[in-house]
Design an enzyme around this catalytic site. Structure first.
Site, short mmCIF file in Angstrom:
data_model
loop_
_atom_site.label_atom_id
_atom_site.label_comp_id
_atom_site.label_asym_id
_atom_site.label_seq_id
_atom_site.Cartn_x
_atom_site.Cartn_y
_atom_site.Cartn_z
N GLU A 124 0.80 -0.47 9.99
CA GLU A 124 -0.68 -0.58 10.01
C GLU A 124 -1.32 0.72 10.48
OE1 GLU A 124 -2.40 -3.55 9.20
OE2 GLU A 124 -0.60 -4.77 8.92
N SER B 264 0.21 5.93 15.52
CA SER B 264 -0.67 6.17 16.67
C SER B 264 -1.62 7.34 16.40
CB SER B 264 0.17 6.45 17.92
OG SER B 264 0.86 5.28 18.30
N LEU C 214 0.84 -1.20 0.00
CA LEU C 214 0.00 0.00 0.00
C LEU C 214 0.88 1.25 0.00
CD1 LEU C 214 -2.89 1.28 0.41
CD2 LEU C 214 -2.42 1.17 2.87
N THR C 215 1.84 1.29 0.95
CA THR C 215 2.62 2.51 1.20
C THR C 215 3.53 2.87 0.03
OG1 THR C 215 2.59 1.97 3.54
CG2 THR C 215 4.22 3.58 2.83
N GLU C 216 3.60 4.18 -0.24
CA GLU C 216 4.55 4.71 -1.22
C GLU C 216 5.37 5.81 -0.56
OE1 GLU C 216 2.34 6.00 -4.63
OE2 GLU C 216 1.42 4.02 -4.91
N ARG D 181 -4.40 -4.74 12.47
CA ARG D 181 -4.12 -4.02 13.73
C ARG D 181 -4.25 -4.94 14.94
NH1 ARG D 181 -7.17 1.19 11.24
NH2 ARG D 181 -5.31 1.97 10.17
N PHE E 236 8.61 0.23 2.12
CA PHE E 236 8.38 -0.28 3.48
C PHE E 236 7.43 -1.48 3.50
CE2 PHE E 236 9.56 4.11 4.89
CZ PHE E 236 10.67 3.73 5.60
C1 LIG Z 1 8.10 -2.09 10.31
C2 LIG Z 1 7.16 -1.53 9.28
C3 LIG Z 1 6.46 -2.40 8.45
C4 LIG Z 1 5.60 -1.90 7.47
N1 LIG Z 1 4.96 -2.79 6.62
C5 LIG Z 1 4.18 -2.30 5.63
C6 LIG Z 1 3.53 -3.20 4.71
O1 LIG Z 1 3.67 -4.42 4.79
N2 LIG Z 1 2.78 -2.68 3.72
C7 LIG Z 1 2.59 -1.34 3.57
O2 LIG Z 1 1.88 -0.94 2.65
N3 LIG Z 1 3.19 -0.44 4.42
C8 LIG Z 1 3.98 -0.90 5.44
N4 LIG Z 1 4.61 -0.02 6.31
C9 LIG Z 1 4.45 1.41 6.10
C10 LIG Z 1 3.56 2.06 7.15
O3 LIG Z 1 2.21 1.66 6.96
C11 LIG Z 1 3.75 3.57 7.04
O4 LIG Z 1 5.07 3.84 7.44
C12 LIG Z 1 2.77 4.32 7.91
O5 LIG Z 1 1.47 4.23 7.39
C13 LIG Z 1 3.14 5.81 8.05
O6 LIG Z 1 3.37 6.36 6.80
P1 LIG Z 1 4.70 7.26 6.56
O7 LIG Z 1 5.86 6.48 7.06
O8 LIG Z 1 4.71 7.68 5.14
O9 LIG Z 1 4.53 8.52 7.51
P2 LIG Z 1 3.63 9.85 7.23
O10 LIG Z 1 2.29 9.46 6.72
O11 LIG Z 1 4.48 10.73 6.35
O12 LIG Z 1 3.52 10.43 8.66
C14 LIG Z 1 4.57 11.18 9.29
C15 LIG Z 1 4.07 11.63 10.65
O13 LIG Z 1 2.91 12.49 10.48
C16 LIG Z 1 1.82 11.99 11.24
N5 LIG Z 1 0.58 12.22 10.49
C17 LIG Z 1 0.32 11.93 9.19
N6 LIG Z 1 -0.94 12.28 8.86
C18 LIG Z 1 -1.51 12.78 9.99
C19 LIG Z 1 -2.80 13.30 10.31
N7 LIG Z 1 -3.78 13.36 9.38
N8 LIG Z 1 -3.03 13.73 11.57
C20 LIG Z 1 -2.05 13.68 12.52
N9 LIG Z 1 -0.80 13.20 12.28
C21 LIG Z 1 -0.53 12.75 11.03
C22 LIG Z 1 2.07 10.50 11.39
O14 LIG Z 1 1.42 9.98 12.55
C23 LIG Z 1 3.59 10.45 11.54
O15 LIG Z 1 3.97 10.73 12.86
C24 LIG Z 1 5.44 -0.50 7.32
C25 LIG Z 1 6.14 0.37 8.17
C26 LIG Z 1 7.00 -0.13 9.13
C27 LIG Z 1 7.76 0.83 10.03
#
Ligand SMILES: Cc1cc2nc3c(=O)[nH]c(=O)nc-3n(C[C@H](O)[C@H](O)[C@H](O)COP(=O)(O)OP(=O)(O)OC[C@H]3O[C@@H](n4cnc5c(N)ncnc54)[C@H](O)[C@@H]3O)c2cc1C
Length: 262
Positions: free
Chosen positions: A245, A248, A7-9, A125, A38
């Site tokens: 997933e 917080s 999902l994630t990009e 979750r 990720f």
């Molecule tokens: C160990 C691990 C395994 C993972 N496995 C997978 C996987 O299998 N498949 C997959 O698709 N992804 C996976 N991920 C990716 C993960 O889902 C994303 O890292 C996560 O959703 C956060 O996205 P981001 O890192 O781009 O942070 P961002 O979305 O850029 O967020 C950065 C910060 O801003 C905050 N933030 C963002 N939007 C808001 C808002 N609207 N309100 C308040 N705060 C906000 C966030 O809480 C965070 O603190 C994995 C990540 C990790 C660390």
């Protein structure tokens, strides 16, 4: 077959609906264009479910899920990215571009990808919450064992009362996290919707899992400073549990939306 879920990009994590990967029909197949990052098991999985935009005008209803088998024609690149949870999970970036003709479910259920994503996250979750309870429990058990081996008289003497409070608080929080997790799992087993319950379990359990090793380390002081002790070794792994997933902050948004009916 080990599966991965993409999902994630790079520019679309929390705001997953802002993804840039596209899927365009090509004959009786599809051409996917974009990259994911990720992705747990992204480099070793035999198959990956990839979310891609099939109709930008439809917003999140224009996102579909594709099953892409490893080695599919056009699939390129496997950039490696280490995360702090590397000891427990193989989380790697996996890039795919112009991946052609996947045998996919999207053809039959196009546009359901994002709705499916939310359901996958609801269930996932609960898994993260369970992992978190286990990690917090492990750190707690290690701290308790160290204190017990220090002797019962030492454990009871006044200077150690503060440690006893920490142990009591930890045990209580872990039990609360466990019960939240069981409730969400129970509801899922019954086929009920558990968006709020799974987000609550994940939020609470992962947050205490991050904090517990630190508190446990303070309970065992110098013993815990060894890299091999459980409180310390679980610390890095648990921090990723508050991200995967959904972070917080996102869990709080999900819970609030459920509470307010937004
Ligand atoms: C160990 C691990 C395994 C993972 N496995 C997978 C996987 O299998 N498949 C997959 O698709 N992804 C996976 N991920 C990716 C993960 O889902 C994303 O890292 C996560 O959703 C956060 O996205 P981001 O890192 O781009 O942070 P961002 O979305 O850029 O967020 C950065 C910060 O801003 C905050 N933030 C963002 N939007 C808001 C808002 N609207 N309100 C308040 N705060 C906000 C966030 O809480 C965070 O603190 C994995 C990540 C990790 C660390």
């Amino acid at each position: 077959v080990l599966g991965a879920w993409g999902l994630t990009e790079a520019g679309a994590g929390s705001d997953a609906a802002g993804m840039r990967t596209t899927a365009v029909r090509d004959g009786d197949g599809w051409v996917l264009n974009g990259s994911k990052t990720f992705i747990t098991h992204g480099s070793i999985g035999g198959v990956m479910v990839v979310m891609a935009v099939t109709d930008r005008a439809k917003g999140h209803r224009g996102i579909s899920a594709f099953v892409v088998e490893h080695g599919t024609k056009g699939h390129v690149g496997r950039a490696r990215r280490r995360t702090s949870s590397g000891c427990a999970r193989a989380t790697r970036a996996r890039c795919s571009s112009r991946t052609a003709g996947p045998r996919d479910a999207a053809a039959r259920r196009g546009g359901q990808g994002f709705i499916n994503t939310l359901q996958v996250l609801d269930a996932g979750r609960i898994g993260i919450a369970a992992l978190s309870v286990g990690l917090a429990q492990g750190a707690y058990e290690a701290a308790r064992a160290t204190r017990r081996s220090a002797g019962s008289s030492a454990s009871r003497s006044p200077p150690f009362q503060a440690i006893q409070w920490k142990l009591a608080d930890n045990a209580t929080r872990i039990e609360a996290a466990r019960l939240l997790t069981y409730r969400a799992a129970f509801m899922k087993d019954q086929g009920r919707r558990m968006t709020r319950e799974s987000a609550m379990a994940k939020l609470y359990a992962s947050e205490i899992a991050v904090r517990r090793p630190t508190t446990a380390s303070r309970s065992t002081a110098a013993t815990a400073s060894s890299r091999t002790t459980r409180p310390r070794s679980t610390s890095a792994t648990s921090s990723s549990l508050t991200i995967g997933e959904g972070t917080s902050e996102i869990q709080r948004l999900v819970i609030a939306r459920q509470l307010l009916g937004a």
